[in-house]
Design an enzyme around this catalytic site. Structure first.
Site, PDB file in Angstrom:
ATOM      1  N   HIS A 109     -89.091 -14.396 -84.723  1.00 37.66           N
ATOM      2  CA  HIS A 109     -89.288 -13.312 -84.010  1.00 37.66           C
ATOM      3  C   HIS A 109     -88.714 -12.224 -84.542  1.00 37.66           C
ATOM      4  O   HIS A 109     -87.698 -11.831 -84.070  1.00 37.66           O
ATOM      5  CB  HIS A 109     -89.167 -13.393 -82.660  1.00 37.66           C
ATOM      6  CG  HIS A 109     -89.957 -12.431 -81.706  1.00 37.66           C
ATOM      7  ND1 HIS A 109     -90.906 -12.948 -80.883  1.00 37.66           N
ATOM      8  CD2 HIS A 109     -89.744 -11.254 -81.538  1.00 37.66           C
ATOM      9  CE1 HIS A 109     -91.267 -11.662 -80.054  1.00 37.66           C
ATOM     10  NE2 HIS A 109     -90.593 -10.612 -80.718  1.00 37.66           N
ATOM     11  N   GLU A 446     -91.648   3.826 -76.521  1.00 36.38           N
ATOM     12  CA  GLU A 446     -90.801   2.939 -75.722  1.00 36.38           C
ATOM     13  C   GLU A 446     -89.519   3.588 -75.586  1.00 36.38           C
ATOM     14  O   GLU A 446     -88.887   4.228 -76.777  1.00 36.38           O
ATOM     15  CB  GLU A 446     -90.808   1.551 -76.074  1.00 36.38           C
ATOM     16  CG  GLU A 446     -91.931   0.966 -75.948  1.00 36.38           C
ATOM     17  CD  GLU A 446     -91.877  -0.693 -76.494  1.00 36.38           C
ATOM     18  OE1 GLU A 446     -90.661  -0.875 -77.072  1.00 36.38           O
ATOM     19  OE2 GLU A 446     -93.007  -1.131 -76.347  1.00 36.38           O
TER      20      GLU A 446
END
Length: 585
Positions: A109, A446
């Site tokens: 990931h 973000e």
């Protein structure tokens, strides 16, 4: 959309995600050594030379490697399954003797090419699976501080679940719990936990990166006396550990011990009614600014979808007693409408968006609409529970994106100013490009915050902060105690994305300079962009990044010290790849 319709669609998405999650950590198309032919109708054909004189008792197979963003993919890489730390030692010595390089493999990931490098040969690369066996977790609350020892392949979620059973936890954790602890520490993973005014960290916890919690670790390193790789235990007091605390994949950690503190109940509130112009207003503006929520709770995150007017604001507040209006939760990942999107939806979406960029405003509105509908329909606007259950909110099945941006180190009084400057630049540039029919960014901006790696939060003797942590403090600017993470995300394959992210990081490194602030790349995300993609810009790799870890930092703990220290522990560069050879030559 009706509640039944929304939940029905969400259930379908969850079913697709569960089918993928049910595969566990076993990569598709494993082809054991000694096999011939194909591993499946769409799997790899064995075309890699068989590793010579490989230890017969260590499982070996060709397996596919695909990172989370799916922009680093190999049909087959030789992958060994280490059953014990001693197996890793044997593999390191075998690799040294046979001209191979060893790369630790966790959940894959990530974005950065710290494991394997796209487009390059993997004939002399050996991945070592850490997830299958090197995943033990044990907690010792009898010592001072309380501590947890975890194998390299234990997930952060498993570590925090074990701590929770003993009444312990961490203040800071990434949004995704399904990451290997060793992989997270390698890149200095962080959360969205920043102290409210006057707040001090609970003893055993830290507002900095996870790497600042490390008390000790075991790694495979070169022993000059024996002329072999060996297991070695390091304590936080040893100067040699500081480059290992955030090592960027330049070593192989088999286990790690971290401190912990008393667990906490936390409330997470969602706000969806604040215009972005108010939330990200210039410093000193009245109203519901980002900074105003920081002053109340410290722990704030904003997610702003492109061409929408109201960001998704989440505010976490330590709250010992459940408020009457809050809903108690008993596990993490409560926003299933965002974190269980099946891959069979997200993959073609990326392909479609590459050729239909004019749909970006509609796509941005749809992302916000899903949140606006999902929050009330699932009653997740005001949650209360144990820390990890409200901090973990994304899964590996969420929308797969690429990201650019990084972290700004500055003082607390500059929070609103810094966020306003980046959001103003982002809005103006997106508007300019849209007028030209260009939409390189189709997912969220973000912003979240944490503290620096404060050594006063380490409850044992410490040789210093992690050398290569993006939030390591600047001794020449002790007032810079605030780390603002700002990233822009977009779907892989979006035309013009690399150029945009290059412009963004160039703006940030120039804007945040001097006595105002400094900028560092986020190791886990995208950086060093050229127009062709990330991790390519030679100036960024050889000048800007080294300078970010040299300016204002003592020679004993700067970029060169880290590079020299890592080389001393692995002089044969068994634990490196060609990207490390460029970044940390």
């Amino acid at each position: 959309m009706s509640r039944r319709g929304f939940l029905g669609r969400a259930a379908g998405a969850a079913a697709g995600a569960a089918a993928m999650a049910g595969m566990g950590w076993t990569p598709a198309f494993a082809l054991p050594a000694g096999s011939s032919g194909s591993a499946g109708s769409s799997g790899p054909v064995s075309n890699l030379p068989v590793p010579p004189a490989f230890p017969e008792d260590i499982p070996l197979a060709q397996q596919a490697y695909v990172n989370w963003a799916k922009d680093i993919a190999f049909d087959a890489v030789w992958t060994a399954t280490a059953r014990t730390p001693d197996d890793v030692v044997r593999l390191a010595n075998w690799a040294k003797d046979n001209g191979y390089r060893v790369r630790a493999k966790g959940t894959m990931h990530g974005w950065s090419p710290f494991t394997v490098v796209p487009g390059e040969s993997v004939e002399k690369v050996l991945l070592v699976d850490t997830m299958s066996n090197l995943n033990s977790v044990s907690v010792d609350r009898s010592g001072s501080p309380a501590r947890v020892t975890a194998g390299a392949g234990a997930t952060i979620e498993a570590v925090l679940a074990a701590l929770e059973k003993e009444g312990l936890g961490w203040a800071n954790a990434p949004a995704i719990g399904e990451l290997s602890i060793a992989g997270a520490l390698a890149i200095g993973a962080h959360g969205a936990t920043y102290p409210a005014p006057g707040e001090k960290a609970t003893p055993g916890q830290s507002f900095g990166s996870l790497s600042n919690l490390i008390l000790g670790m075991t790694a495979v390193v070169w022993d000059a006396g024996s002329g072999r790789y060996v297991l070695r235990e390091f304590t936080r007091a040893e100067p040699e550990i500081t480059p290992l605390l955030t090592h960027l994949g330049r070593t192989f950690v088999t286990s790690v011990t971290l401190q912990a503190g008393a667990n906490a109940r936390v409330r997470c509130e969602t706000f969806l009614d604040i215009p972005w112009q108010e939330m990200f207003a210039p410093a000193g503006s009245p109203g519901r600014t980002y900074e105003s929520y920081v002053e109340k709770s410290g722990r704030v995150e904003a997610i702003w979808f492109p061409f929408t007017d109201k960001p998704w604001l989440k505010v976490w507040t330590p709250t010992p007693v459940k408020p009457a209006q809050s809903r108690e939760v008993f596990g993490p990942y409560n926003y299933f409408f965002t974190d269980t999107i099946p891959e069979f939806v997200t993959t073609p979406l990326g392909q479609v968006m590459e050729g239909m960029q004019s749909a970006t405003p509609v796509f941005g509105a749809a992302q916000l609409a899903a949140v606006q509908a999902g929050i009330p329909l699932t009653n997740t606007g005001d949650l209360w529970g144990w820390s990890k259950d409200v901090l973990f909110y994304l899964r590996h099945t969420t929308l797969r994106v690429i990201a650019g941006g990084g972290v700004v180190l500055t003082k607390r009084s500059n929070i609103q100013r810094a966020i306003n400057e980046v959001t103003t630049w982002h809005n103006n540039r997106m508007t300019e490009l849209a007028a030209q029919g260009k939409y390189p960014i189709n997912c969220a901006f973000e912003v979240r915050m944490c503290g620096v790696d404060d050594q006063s939060e380490v409850l044992v003797e410490s040789a210093g902060p992690p050398n290569l942590s993006a939030v390591r403090p600047r001794p020449d600017h002790p007032e810079w105690d605030t780390c603002i993470w700002m990233n822009v995300t977009t779907l892989p394959g979006t035309a013009g994305a690399a150029e945009y992210l290059r412009e963004l990081e160039r703006f940030m490194v120039q804007n945040f300079s001097g006595n105002y602030a400094t900028f560092r790349s986020e190791w886990a995300k995208g950086w060093a962009f050229t127009d062709q993609g990330g991790y390519r810009d030679e100036e960024w790799l050889t000048q800007i990044i080294p300078a970010a870890f040299t300016t204002g930092i003592p020679a004993s703990g700067n970029w060169n010290a880290a590079r020299t220290g890592l080389d001393a522990l692995d002089p044969h560069r068994v634990f490196a790849n060609s990207f490390h050879d460029r970044l940390l030559p």
